[in-house]
Design a protein around this motif. Structure first.
Motif, PDB file in Angstrom:
ATOM      1  N   PRO A 210       0.797  -1.237   0.000  1.00 58.17           N
ATOM      2  CA  PRO A 210       0.000   0.000   0.000  1.00 58.17           C
ATOM      3  C   PRO A 210       0.822   1.277   0.000  1.00 58.17           C
ATOM      4  CG  PRO A 210      -0.899  -1.586   1.562  1.00 58.17           C
ATOM      5  CD  PRO A 210       0.429  -2.122   1.126  1.00 58.17           C
ATOM      6  N   PHE A 211       2.080   1.206   0.438  1.00 55.75           N
ATOM      7  CA  PHE A 211       2.902   2.412   0.515  1.00 55.75           C
ATOM      8  C   PHE A 211       3.447   2.840  -0.846  1.00 55.75           C
ATOM      9  CE2 PHE A 211       2.873   0.733   4.824  1.00 55.75           C
ATOM     10  CZ  PHE A 211       2.519   1.874   5.536  1.00 55.75           C
ATOM     11  N   ALA A 212       3.045   2.115  -1.890  1.00 52.56           N
ATOM     12  CA  ALA A 212       3.326   2.562  -3.257  1.00 52.56           C
ATOM     13  C   ALA A 212       2.102   3.211  -3.890  1.00 52.56           C
ATOM     14  CB  ALA A 212       3.785   1.383  -4.113  1.00 52.56           C
ATOM     15  N   ALA A 213       0.977   3.209  -3.177  1.00 57.29           N
ATOM     16  CA  ALA A 213      -0.262   3.795  -3.702  1.00 57.29           C
ATOM     17  C   ALA A 213      -0.234   5.312  -3.542  1.00 57.29           C
ATOM     18  CB  ALA A 213      -1.464   3.215  -2.969  1.00 57.29           C
ATOM     19  N   THR A 214      -0.828   6.019  -4.484  1.00 58.37           N
ATOM     20  CA  THR A 214      -0.804   7.489  -4.445  1.00 58.37           C
ATOM     21  C   THR A 214      -1.530   8.048  -3.227  1.00 58.37           C
ATOM     22  OG1 THR A 214      -2.776   7.593  -5.861  1.00 58.37           O
ATOM     23  CG2 THR A 214      -0.624   7.716  -6.948  1.00 58.37           C
ATOM     24  N   GLN A 215      -2.445   7.270  -2.644  1.00 56.10           N
ATOM     25  CA  GLN A 215      -3.195   7.758  -1.485  1.00 56.10           C
ATOM     26  C   GLN A 215      -2.294   7.933  -0.263  1.00 56.10           C
ATOM     27  OE1 GLN A 215      -3.995   5.147  -3.347  1.00 56.10           O
ATOM     28  NE2 GLN A 215      -6.042   5.489  -4.179  1.00 56.10           N
ATOM     29  N   ILE A 216      -1.136   7.256  -0.244  1.00 53.27           N
ATOM     30  CA  ILE A 216      -0.207   7.412   0.875  1.00 53.27           C
ATOM     31  C   ILE A 216       1.035   8.162   0.387  1.00 53.27           C
ATOM     32  CG2 ILE A 216       0.786   6.288   2.906  1.00 53.27           C
ATOM     33  CD1 ILE A 216      -0.861   3.898   2.450  1.00 53.27           C
ATOM     34  N   GLY A 494     -14.988  -0.296 -12.937  1.00 57.01           N
ATOM     35  CA  GLY A 494     -13.727  -0.939 -13.262  1.00 57.01           C
ATOM     36  C   GLY A 494     -12.759  -0.709 -12.123  1.00 57.01           C
ATOM     37  N   TRP A 495     -11.827  -1.609 -11.970  1.00 56.84           N
ATOM     38  CA  TRP A 495     -10.855  -1.492 -10.884  1.00 56.84           C
ATOM     39  C   TRP A 495      -9.467  -1.789 -11.424  1.00 56.84           C
ATOM     40  CZ3 TRP A 495     -11.626   0.437  -6.127  1.00 56.84           C
ATOM     41  CH2 TRP A 495     -10.593   0.305  -5.189  1.00 56.84           C
ATOM     42  N   ALA A 496      -8.570  -0.818 -11.278  1.00 58.78           N
ATOM     43  CA  ALA A 496      -7.167  -1.012 -11.619  1.00 58.78           C
ATOM     44  C   ALA A 496      -6.399  -1.250 -10.331  1.00 58.78           C
ATOM     45  CB  ALA A 496      -6.623   0.220 -12.342  1.00 58.78           C
ATOM     46  N   ALA A 497      -5.458  -2.145 -10.376  1.00 57.11           N
ATOM     47  CA  ALA A 497      -4.766  -2.596  -9.172  1.00 57.11           C
ATOM     48  C   ALA A 497      -4.099  -1.451  -8.421  1.00 57.11           C
ATOM     49  CB  ALA A 497      -3.724  -3.643  -9.540  1.00 57.11           C
ATOM     50  N   ASP A 498      -4.404  -1.335  -7.117  1.00 53.52           N
ATOM     51  CA  ASP A 498      -3.592  -0.491  -6.241  1.00 53.52           C
ATOM     52  C   ASP A 498      -2.234  -1.137  -6.059  1.00 53.52           C
ATOM     53  OD1 ASP A 498      -5.443   1.664  -5.253  1.00 53.52           O
ATOM     54  OD2 ASP A 498      -6.599  -0.090  -4.671  1.00 53.52           O
ATOM     55  N   TYR A 499      -2.246  -2.463  -6.006  1.00 51.15           N
ATOM     56  CA  TYR A 499      -1.018  -3.252  -5.973  1.00 51.15           C
ATOM     57  C   TYR A 499      -1.337  -4.589  -6.640  1.00 51.15           C
ATOM     58  CZ  TYR A 499      -3.453  -4.149  -1.525  1.00 51.15           C
ATOM     59  OH  TYR A 499      -4.397  -4.380  -0.554  1.00 51.15           O
ATOM     60  N   PRO A 500      -0.348  -5.232  -7.257  1.00 53.25           N
ATOM     61  CA  PRO A 500      -0.624  -6.409  -8.083  1.00 53.25           C
ATOM     62  C   PRO A 500      -0.801  -7.678  -7.260  1.00 53.25           C
ATOM     63  CG  PRO A 500       1.707  -5.869  -8.174  1.00 53.25           C
ATOM     64  CD  PRO A 500       1.057  -4.778  -7.374  1.00 53.25           C
ATOM     65  N   ASP A 501      -1.898  -7.736  -6.510  1.00 55.25           N
ATOM     66  CA  ASP A 501      -2.223  -8.910  -5.718  1.00 55.25           C
ATOM     67  C   ASP A 501      -3.728  -9.126  -5.778  1.00 55.25           C
ATOM     68  OD1 ASP A 501      -1.023 -10.839  -3.468  1.00 55.25           O
ATOM     69  OD2 ASP A 501      -3.002 -10.159  -2.804  1.00 55.25           O
ATOM     70  N   ALA A 502      -4.155 -10.385  -5.791  1.00 56.70           N
ATOM     71  CA  ALA A 502      -5.572 -10.707  -5.926  1.00 56.70           C
ATOM     72  C   ALA A 502      -6.405 -10.131  -4.788  1.00 56.70           C
ATOM     73  CB  ALA A 502      -5.754 -12.225  -5.995  1.00 56.70           C
ATOM     74  N   GLU A 503      -5.823 -10.002  -3.602  1.00 56.66           N
ATOM     75  CA  GLU A 503      -6.564  -9.448  -2.458  1.00 56.66           C
ATOM     76  C   GLU A 503      -7.146  -8.097  -2.773  1.00 56.66           C
ATOM     77  OE1 GLU A 503      -7.005  -6.704   0.863  1.00 56.66           O
ATOM     78  OE2 GLU A 503      -5.336  -6.707  -0.556  1.00 56.66           O
ATOM     79  N   ASN A 504      -6.434  -7.298  -3.572  1.00 53.48           N
ATOM     80  CA  ASN A 504      -6.884  -5.949  -3.896  1.00 53.48           C
ATOM     81  C   ASN A 504      -8.180  -5.950  -4.710  1.00 53.48           C
ATOM     82  OD1 ASN A 504      -6.042  -3.209  -5.926  1.00 53.48           O
ATOM     83  ND2 ASN A 504      -6.326  -3.040  -3.713  1.00 53.48           N
TER      84      ASN A 504
END
Length: 604
Positions: A210-216, A494-504
């Motif tokens: 999550p610390f690569a997401a623009t929200q943080i 539509g949803w683009a990955a916040d991070y490349p993991d299925a949990e997202n």
């Protein structure tokens, strides 16, 4: 980004229209910039369009791709995804190196990169941007967790950091006057001005993502305090660019941060060196002096500008794909005429397109058989072939195909077009052949020609079984407001990955994530929620994939959403654009790109 990093500007970028014209760029786009006094200077200028207006430039308040693309270029995060390496991997941005993990697997230790400075701004003493310190990191994480600030994306870290959930809950009680200094978070510890640690509630293989997401993104308290509500229009970051000219619906201009700390990647994948992608290894970035971002909501004028050389990078819509490109057994190609003028890419997106039902709607929410009838009536494969030139794949799970834990690993199946079953389910729902069924309103995130064509395709499909659709064409901002407030029946999403993991992607239907979170269907299922929590902290492997398969079966039966397709993004860029490698975790990687200004002056 995207439910809605996302809700989804990415689909707009893949729906841009073209006409086959060829001429030289106009003088103002030949790498020269004229200032307000009429003085002209040679600068490396990158021209890129915005398909829709952003919602907010406050990192913690935005959760849409239009905003995220701008935020990503104005602010920095602790990490980003390596520009050149595949599979995608985290790379430090504001850190001197990747953090170390304690022996018990619970505490990460971080060291900030020295010499990183915020841009000059009146919010700082004497108007000079100061150096980034540990306090900025802790302040930004707390602000991200402040329920009065961030009402959209806290779920990215929920349950992960010791004491942060308690902080989040306390901010709800205290309101907007919350004093962060009086609310310490046990899991966030300052060691000194350059070092800090984060302690996890449990071992978590996803903890850093999550610390690569623009929200943080990392913000300065001085800027937040000075600009207050105007902070979302007056960003102050450490990023590669700053806003030179702000215009939400006009031309946004970003200018190079001359003191930016970053450098071009020194390594990449095999073949990157041979293709010239490592020619700038280790060089100071960004290379581009200015980015000009006009708002062009209709695809035809956007492609006209691209053909004239006035836009440097664009997506290709379905009509002009037929004119300019083709697909064969080897993949996607430009026709000879256009391959001589432009370069291209075709990349499977980390994106899941879907239709969402409002489970609070008295018609759709209470009638599972009706939702199933609609799912059977959709010809997703036909849609991809007819409306997207084959640029995509039908999805059989909620996870995009390139991500581990998708249909290849879970071996799941899903609805496919079956008129007989659609009619059977309609009768079961109490509406044989659609008799007595009220019209259903479906919301769209734009009103351009491509969107209207999409609606007509869907309307025609459902009408064959007696279902009547009515469109709700919205501006992107109005669409987000409508969906987040739950004021809809059915909507495209539509949803683009916040991070490349299925949990997202599975978190999109997790009950506690209901609006204002990303679960816009407001669906809740106790068994699904338990399975989601069981899967969240497991490493990828058979055990995790088996849980995903169980969750998928619940979604398939209950149909709170209809999973549709995984886009393949097909884009064109001018021959004078350098360092282009499509990165699905960096939608606007302007800091790595460059312009051959002499080539640009020669024109298309």
């Amino acid at each position: 980004m995207s439910a809605l990093k996302k809700t989804l500007l990415l689909s707009l970028l893949s729906a841009l229209v073209a006409l086959g014209l060829s001429c030289k760029p106009t003088p103002k786009n030949e790498g020269s910039v004229t200032d307000a006094k009429g003085n002209t200077s040679d600068k490396m200028v990158f021209n890129y369009l915005r398909g829709t207006a952003h919602k907010s430039l406050d990192p913690m308040k935005q959760f849409d791709s239009a905003s995220a693309d701008l935020v990503a270029n104005i602010y920095d995060r602790l990490f980003e995804y390596h520009y050149l390496k595949r599979p995608y991997e985290l790379s430090p941005v504001l850190l001197s190196e990747m953090p170390t993990l304690s022996e018990d697997g619970l505490t990460y230790n971080f060291t900030l990169k020295k010499g990183v400075r915020f841009i000059d701004d009146p919010c700082f003493k004497d108007g000079k941007g100061r150096e980034l310190v540990t306090d900025d990191i802790i302040y930004s994480i707390k602000r991200f967790a402040d329920a009065n600030v961030n009402m959209l994306s806290y779920m990215l870290v929920e349950g992960s950091i010791v004491g942060l959930d308690e902080f989040h809950t306390e901010t709800k009680k205290l309101g907007k006057e919350t004093d962060y200094a009086k609310l310490p978070v046990e899991g966030l510890k300052k060691i000194d001005d350059q070092k800090f640690s984060i302690t996890l509630t449990r071992q978590n293989p996803l903890a850093l993502l999550p610390f690569a997401a623009t929200q943080i993104s990392i913000v300065a308290k001085e800027a937040v305090d000075k600009y207050i509500e105007d902070f979302e229009r007056h960003p102050v970051g450490t990023g590669p660019f700053y806003i030179k000219d702000y215009s939400r619906r006009g031309v946004m201009v970003l200018a190079k941060n001359p003191n930016y700390h970053g450098t071009y990647p020194a390594e990449g994948d095999s073949g990157d060196k041979e293709s010239g992608l490592l020619a700038d290894a280790g060089k100071k970035i960004p290379f581009i002096d200015e980015i000009h971002l006009p708002l062009i909501e209709e695809p035809q004028p956007a492609m006209l500008k691209f053909q004239k050389g006035q836009i440097d990078w664009i997506g290709l819509d379905k009509d002009n794909f037929t004119k300019m490109a083709y697909k064969d057994e080897q993949g996607f190609h430009l026709n000879d005429t256009y391959s001589k003028k432009f370069d291209m890419y075709a990349e499977m997106g980390l994106v899941m397109e879907y239709l969402v039902f409002n489970m609070k709607d008295p018609l759709l929410g209470k009638n599972k058989a009706l939702r199933q009838a609609i799912a059977y009536a959709l010809d997703t494969k036909g849609y991809i072939e007819k409306m997207r030139n084959g640029r995509g794949e039908p999805l059989k799970s909620i996870t995009p195909i390139p991500i581990a834990g998708s249909q290849a690993q879970t071996e799941t199946d899903y609805y496919s077009y079956n008129k007989e079953m659609a009619l059977k389910k309609l009768a079961e729902a109490g509406y044989p052949n659609g008799e007595g069924l009220p019209e259903i309103v479906i919301e769209y995130r734009s009103a351009n020609s491509a969107t209207r064509q999409d609606f007509e395709f869907l309307r025609n499909q459902l009408s064959t079984v007696g279902i009547t659709l009515k469109p709700g064409f919205q501006t992107f901002s109005a669409f987000l407001t409508k969906i987040e407030s739950g004021n809809f029946q059915m909507a495209t999403a539509g949803w683009a990955a916040d991070y490349p993991d299925a949990e997202n992607f599975y978190q999109l239907l997790y009950g506690p994530n209901s609006s204002p979170g990303p679960n816009h269907s407001a669906w809740a299922n106790a068994e699904y929620d338990k399975l989601y929590k069981d899967s969240k902290y497991l490493p990828n492997g058979p055990d995790r994939y088996a849980i995903f398969a169980k969750m998928h079966k619940i979604l398939q039966d209950e149909v709170p959403v209809i999973i549709t397709w995984n886009p393949i993004y097909f884009g064109l860029f001018q021959k004078w654009v350098g360092n282009m490698k499509r990165n699905m975790m960096q939608d606007a990687p302007f800091k790595y790109l460059k312009i051959d200004t002499s080539g640009k002056k020669k024109g298309v």
